[in-house]
Design a protein around this motif. Sequence first.
Motif, PDB file in Angstrom:
ATOM      1  N   GLY A  36      36.497  57.034  -2.907  1.00  0.00           N
ATOM      2  CA  GLY A  36      36.599  55.935  -3.848  1.00  0.00           C
ATOM      3  C   GLY A  36      37.839  55.086  -3.650  1.00  0.00           C
ATOM      4  N   THR A  37      38.671  55.411  -2.664  1.00  0.00           N
ATOM      5  CA  THR A  37      39.862  54.615  -2.366  1.00  0.00           C
ATOM      6  C   THR A  37      39.521  53.540  -1.346  1.00  0.00           C
ATOM      7  OG1 THR A  37      40.603  56.004  -0.530  1.00  0.00           O
ATOM      8  CG2 THR A  37      41.264  56.667  -2.772  1.00  0.00           C
ATOM      9  N   GLY A  38      40.456  52.612  -1.164  1.00  0.00           N
ATOM     10  CA  GLY A  38      40.240  51.563  -0.179  1.00  0.00           C
ATOM     11  C   GLY A  38      40.045  52.114   1.220  1.00  0.00           C
ATOM     12  N   ASP A  39      40.861  53.112   1.590  1.00  0.00           N
ATOM     13  CA  ASP A  39      40.714  53.714   2.916  1.00  0.00           C
ATOM     14  C   ASP A  39      39.390  54.455   3.054  1.00  0.00           C
ATOM     15  OD1 ASP A  39      43.163  52.752   3.689  1.00  0.00           O
ATOM     16  OD2 ASP A  39      44.240  54.611   3.237  1.00  0.00           O
ATOM     17  N   ILE A  44      33.793  54.620   5.380  1.00  0.00           N
ATOM     18  CA  ILE A  44      32.332  54.652   5.270  1.00  0.00           C
ATOM     19  C   ILE A  44      31.717  53.443   5.972  1.00  0.00           C
ATOM     20  CG2 ILE A  44      30.402  54.503   3.658  1.00  0.00           C
ATOM     21  CD1 ILE A  44      32.107  56.118   1.687  1.00  0.00           C
ATOM     22  N   VAL A  45      32.298  52.263   5.743  1.00  0.00           N
ATOM     23  CA  VAL A  45      31.792  51.037   6.371  1.00  0.00           C
ATOM     24  C   VAL A  45      31.860  51.154   7.890  1.00  0.00           C
ATOM     25  CG1 VAL A  45      32.268  48.582   6.726  1.00  0.00           C
ATOM     26  CG2 VAL A  45      32.298  49.539   4.412  1.00  0.00           C
ATOM     27  N   SER A  46      32.960  51.699   8.403  1.00  0.00           N
ATOM     28  CA  SER A  46      33.106  51.820   9.856  1.00  0.00           C
ATOM     29  C   SER A  46      32.120  52.823  10.436  1.00  0.00           C
ATOM     30  CB  SER A  46      34.545  52.225  10.208  1.00  0.00           C
ATOM     31  OG  SER A  46      34.829  53.552   9.760  1.00  0.00           O
ATOM     32  N   GLN A  47      31.826  53.913   9.696  1.00  0.00           N
ATOM     33  CA  GLN A  47      30.913  54.934  10.206  1.00  0.00           C
ATOM     34  C   GLN A  47      29.473  54.455  10.241  1.00  0.00           C
ATOM     35  OE1 GLN A  47      31.959  57.937  11.657  1.00  0.00           O
ATOM     36  NE2 GLN A  47      33.787  56.668  11.458  1.00  0.00           N
ATOM     37  N   LEU A  48      29.118  53.522   9.349  1.00  0.00           N
ATOM     38  CA  LEU A  48      27.753  52.994   9.351  1.00  0.00           C
ATOM     39  C   LEU A  48      27.413  52.348  10.682  1.00  0.00           C
ATOM     40  CD1 LEU A  48      27.277  51.404   5.810  1.00  0.00           C
ATOM     41  CD2 LEU A  48      25.970  53.280   6.800  1.00  0.00           C
ATOM     42  N   GLY A  60      24.669  47.065   8.628  1.00  0.00           N
ATOM     43  CA  GLY A  60      26.074  46.695   8.633  1.00  0.00           C
ATOM     44  C   GLY A  60      26.511  46.248   7.247  1.00  0.00           C
ATOM     45  N   ILE A  61      27.710  46.626   6.834  1.00  0.00           N
ATOM     46  CA  ILE A  61      28.270  46.235   5.543  1.00  0.00           C
ATOM     47  C   ILE A  61      29.667  45.679   5.781  1.00  0.00           C
ATOM     48  CG2 ILE A  61      29.059  47.044   3.278  1.00  0.00           C
ATOM     49  CD1 ILE A  61      26.910  49.154   3.339  1.00  0.00           C
ATOM     50  N   GLY A  62      29.949  44.529   5.186  1.00  0.00           N
ATOM     51  CA  GLY A  62      31.268  43.939   5.354  1.00  0.00           C
ATOM     52  C   GLY A  62      32.328  44.613   4.515  1.00  0.00           C
ATOM     53  N   ARG A  63      31.970  44.946   3.239  1.00  0.00           N
ATOM     54  CA  ARG A  63      32.969  45.540   2.334  1.00  0.00           C
ATOM     55  C   ARG A  63      32.268  46.286   1.221  1.00  0.00           C
ATOM     56  NH1 ARG A  63      34.617  41.361  -0.137  1.00  0.00           N
ATOM     57  NH2 ARG A  63      34.373  41.834  -2.344  1.00  0.00           N
ATOM     58  N   LEU A  64      32.900  47.361   0.748  1.00  0.00           N
ATOM     59  CA  LEU A  64      32.415  48.122  -0.399  1.00  0.00           C
ATOM     60  C   LEU A  64      33.428  48.038  -1.524  1.00  0.00           C
ATOM     61  CD1 LEU A  64      31.023  51.450   1.148  1.00  0.00           C
ATOM     62  CD2 LEU A  64      29.695  49.678   0.000  1.00  0.00           C
ATOM     63  N   PRO A  68      31.519  54.759  -3.909  1.00  0.00           N
ATOM     64  CA  PRO A  68      30.284  54.923  -3.125  1.00  0.00           C
ATOM     65  C   PRO A  68      29.437  56.112  -3.547  1.00  0.00           C
ATOM     66  CG  PRO A  68      32.176  54.510  -1.697  1.00  0.00           C
ATOM     67  CD  PRO A  68      32.722  54.774  -3.075  1.00  0.00           C
ATOM     68  N   LEU A  69      30.000  57.052  -4.315  1.00  0.00           N
ATOM     69  CA  LEU A  69      29.251  58.226  -4.753  1.00  0.00           C
ATOM     70  C   LEU A  69      28.724  58.090  -6.176  1.00  0.00           C
ATOM     71  CD1 LEU A  69      31.489  61.052  -3.242  1.00  0.00           C
ATOM     72  CD2 LEU A  69      29.456  59.978  -2.273  1.00  0.00           C
ATOM     73  N   ASN A  70      28.754  56.861  -6.713  1.00  0.00           N
ATOM     74  CA  ASN A  70      28.267  56.646  -8.071  1.00  0.00           C
ATOM     75  C   ASN A  70      27.766  55.212  -8.221  1.00  0.00           C
ATOM     76  OD1 ASN A  70      27.709  56.754 -10.760  1.00  0.00           O
ATOM     77  ND2 ASN A  70      29.740  57.378 -11.420  1.00  0.00           N
ATOM     78  N   ARG A  71      28.676  54.308  -8.557  1.00  0.00           N
ATOM     79  CA  ARG A  71      28.319  52.893  -8.694  1.00  0.00           C
ATOM     80  C   ARG A  71      29.194  52.072  -7.761  1.00  0.00           C
ATOM     81  NH1 ARG A  71      29.035  54.762 -13.943  1.00  0.00           N
ATOM     82  NH2 ARG A  71      27.114  54.998 -15.156  1.00  0.00           N
ATOM     83  N   PHE A  72      28.547  51.239  -6.969  1.00  0.00           N
ATOM     84  CA  PHE A  72      29.312  50.438  -6.020  1.00  0.00           C
ATOM     85  C   PHE A  72      28.605  49.112  -5.781  1.00  0.00           C
ATOM     86  CE2 PHE A  72      26.308  52.808  -3.437  1.00  0.00           C
ATOM     87  CZ  PHE A  72      25.859  51.872  -2.514  1.00  0.00           C
ATOM     88  N   VAL A  73      29.336  48.184  -5.184  1.00  0.00           N
ATOM     89  CA  VAL A  73      28.789  46.900  -4.755  1.00  0.00           C
ATOM     90  C   VAL A  73      29.038  46.759  -3.262  1.00  0.00           C
ATOM     91  CG1 VAL A  73      28.860  44.395  -5.003  1.00  0.00           C
ATOM     92  CG2 VAL A  73      29.200  45.855  -7.016  1.00  0.00           C
ATOM     93  N   ALA A  74      27.978  46.537  -2.510  1.00  0.00           N
ATOM     94  CA  ALA A  74      28.088  46.328  -1.067  1.00  0.00           C
ATOM     95  C   ALA A  74      28.001  44.829  -0.788  1.00  0.00           C
ATOM     96  CB  ALA A  74      26.975  47.068  -0.333  1.00  0.00           C
ATOM     97  N   HIS A  75      28.961  44.321  -0.017  1.00  0.00           N
ATOM     98  CA  HIS A  75      29.019  42.900   0.318  1.00  0.00           C
ATOM     99  C   HIS A  75      28.650  42.680   1.781  1.00  0.00           C
ATOM    100  CE1 HIS A  75      31.140  41.912  -3.479  1.00  0.00           C
ATOM    101  NE2 HIS A  75      31.725  43.082  -3.294  1.00  0.00           N
ATOM    102  N   ASP A  76      28.008  41.542   2.012  1.00  0.00           N
ATOM    103  CA  ASP A  76      27.661  41.126   3.382  1.00  0.00           C
ATOM    104  C   ASP A  76      26.862  42.207   4.114  1.00  0.00           C
ATOM    105  OD1 ASP A  76      29.088  38.736   2.968  1.00  0.00           O
ATOM    106  OD2 ASP A  76      30.955  39.708   3.549  1.00  0.00           O
ATOM    107  N   VAL A  77      25.742  42.595   3.514  1.00  0.00           N
ATOM    108  CA  VAL A  77      24.860  43.594   4.112  1.00  0.00           C
ATOM    109  C   VAL A  77      23.951  42.897   5.129  1.00  0.00           C
ATOM    110  CG1 VAL A  77      23.088  45.326   3.682  1.00  0.00           C
ATOM    111  CG2 VAL A  77      24.907  44.945   2.000  1.00  0.00           C
TER     112      VAL A  77
END
Length: 278
Positions: A36-39, A44-48, A60-64, A68-77
């Motif tokens: 849940g931290t920035g790192d 996670i984004v890099s591993q995708l 591909g995802i630009g930013r989360l 990610p284990l509950n509620r999240f917003v994925a940008h630039d999918v």
Amino acid sequence: MAWDATLRAAGRGVLLLFVLAVAILLAVGGGLLWTGTGDGRAFIVSQLRHIAPHSGLRVGIGRLDGNPLNRFVAHDVVLSDPTGPFFTIPSVAVDWRPFAFTGNRLVLHHVDAPRARWLRMPHFLPSADPNQPILPGFDIALGRLRVGRLDIDPPVAGRAIAAALDGHADVAGGRAVVVANARTSAGDVLVLDLDSRPDDDRFGLKARLDAPVGGLVAGLSGLGRTATLRVDGTGSYSHWQGNLAADLARAPFARLALGADGGRFTARGTLAPGVLPE
């Protein structure tokens, strides 16, 4: 003395197991918190980018943002096939419970995308296993799926079309509850209400499809003419009776009496294949 030594050895063993258990719990808990931290989100984004199924599908995802284990917003999918992107989503909000997957169940409370864009039809590589099932081998619970506006580019259906979709689904172990509503700027309308729960002796099916010339369904199917479909009925899983009416170019194509008796489905009536395009 030997007994004392044995007790001391057992005590040290129990203490060691306790320390290992605490260490594992701290490591797992710390790892979950770290996601849940920035790192953690960046990791996670890099591993995708390294996930590469045989079909050639890439996500591909630009930013989360969020957890990610509950509620999240994925940008630039961006969804891609071997030739490049075919579907993009500027942002999508997801509320899910990933740990339910340990019970072979995908639980999504809601998936909400204000906008999305369908650029073209994807072209995936054929499966290495010709007997691979089409449907996933796990249960799916989707509380709500909403796409506020889906822009469909001309390569998909021959013209630019805008669509909207709203629905929910619960598919698990012989039961299926699916509600979907979709409409397009070209006049397409899809309404589906399916409630099939054998254990509760419940079965209901209502469906409506309006597919005008120049619409999304006509473009995808290549019919080139207006099509309509209506399905309705009453009863339960042990005994259900309904009707299906389908028209092409405003001429009757199918008039069927449908039946369901404890999982045995029947259809009786008339078809007019002569109205199909050659």
